[in-house]
Design a protein around this motif. Sequence first.
Motif, PDB file in Angstrom:
ATOM      1  N   ARG A 155       0.829  -1.031   0.499  1.00  0.00           N
ATOM      2  CA  ARG A 155       0.527  -0.064   0.142  1.00  0.00           C
ATOM      3  C   ARG A 155       0.736   1.384  -0.398  1.00  0.00           C
ATOM      4  N   GLN A 203      -4.713  -7.243  -2.047  1.00  0.00           N
ATOM      5  CA  GLN A 203      -3.999  -6.196  -1.839  1.00  0.00           C
ATOM      6  C   GLN A 203      -2.828  -6.337  -2.829  1.00  0.00           C
ATOM      7  N   LEU A 206      -1.897  -3.762  -6.348  1.00  0.00           N
ATOM      8  CA  LEU A 206      -1.372  -3.088  -6.658  1.00  0.00           C
ATOM      9  C   LEU A 206      -0.507  -3.470  -6.920  1.00  0.00           C
TER      10      LEU A 206
END
Length: 278
Positions: A155, A203, A206
């Motif tokens: 992130r 995630q 990403l």
Amino acid sequence: MKKLLSSFFLSLILFVSLAFQSFAQVDTVSTFSKSMNKEIKAVVISPENLDPNQDYPVTYLLHGYSGNYKSWIDGVPQLVDLAEEYQMIIVTPDGNFDSWYWDSPEKADSKYETYISKELVEFMDEKYPTLASKEGRAITGLSMGGHGALYLAFRHQDVYGVAGSQSGGVDITPFPENWNMKTYLGEKSKYPERWEEYSVLGQLHLLSRNNLPIIIHCGTDDFFYQANLKLHEELTYLNIPHTFTANPGGHNWEYWEESVQYHLLYFKNYFESKKTKD
């Protein structure tokens, strides 16, 4: 007499050797988190003779569930030698004993993503002679901290240049009643999408090829092994380069004591490669 002289010279050699040996510094620092309005402790291990005119890479090392800022240095005292040998700063922050390193959507006073990836990084770059760019920062951890390291690195790819996980809880969805996670995320039955999103496996969108070097270790006897194997398979399917090691071992300090040495060497080689390119 000869034995006495021999013993004297051996003692003298040992004394001289110790006198010129370098030892890392181990400090406990207190950092203030504006986002949580409280002081948080961290252990900072740095080479003995820090040169203020030199930029040192930093590895952030996250503890597991029920641990604290002292867990790593207590569990692996060799970190002192490795910080000196690799000329890097190692930071072991407190992530509360069960925060999972999230900015919790349920608890406004638990913002450990903000603390680790912004406030602590800013503190280190201000107070220590760090290489203040993603090329000078690594992050890894064990168990809850392994999840946290990858979750934060994925992130915040502008903050961390390289990341790892050791026995990480990289898929939280099979564990809705474990480790106080529902305190921070709410009940899984009520927020299933949230539980997917706040997992490392949630995630992966990403990531892009060759943007973030990743190293993952997990013992084949570990209860998180299947989750780590799944992560490895998903990364492979997405064509994301990574190093994955599954070797005999459980969820214990004996495994992490060995694993962290490989991670720090991996990070050291990454830092050296960036120097060479510069």
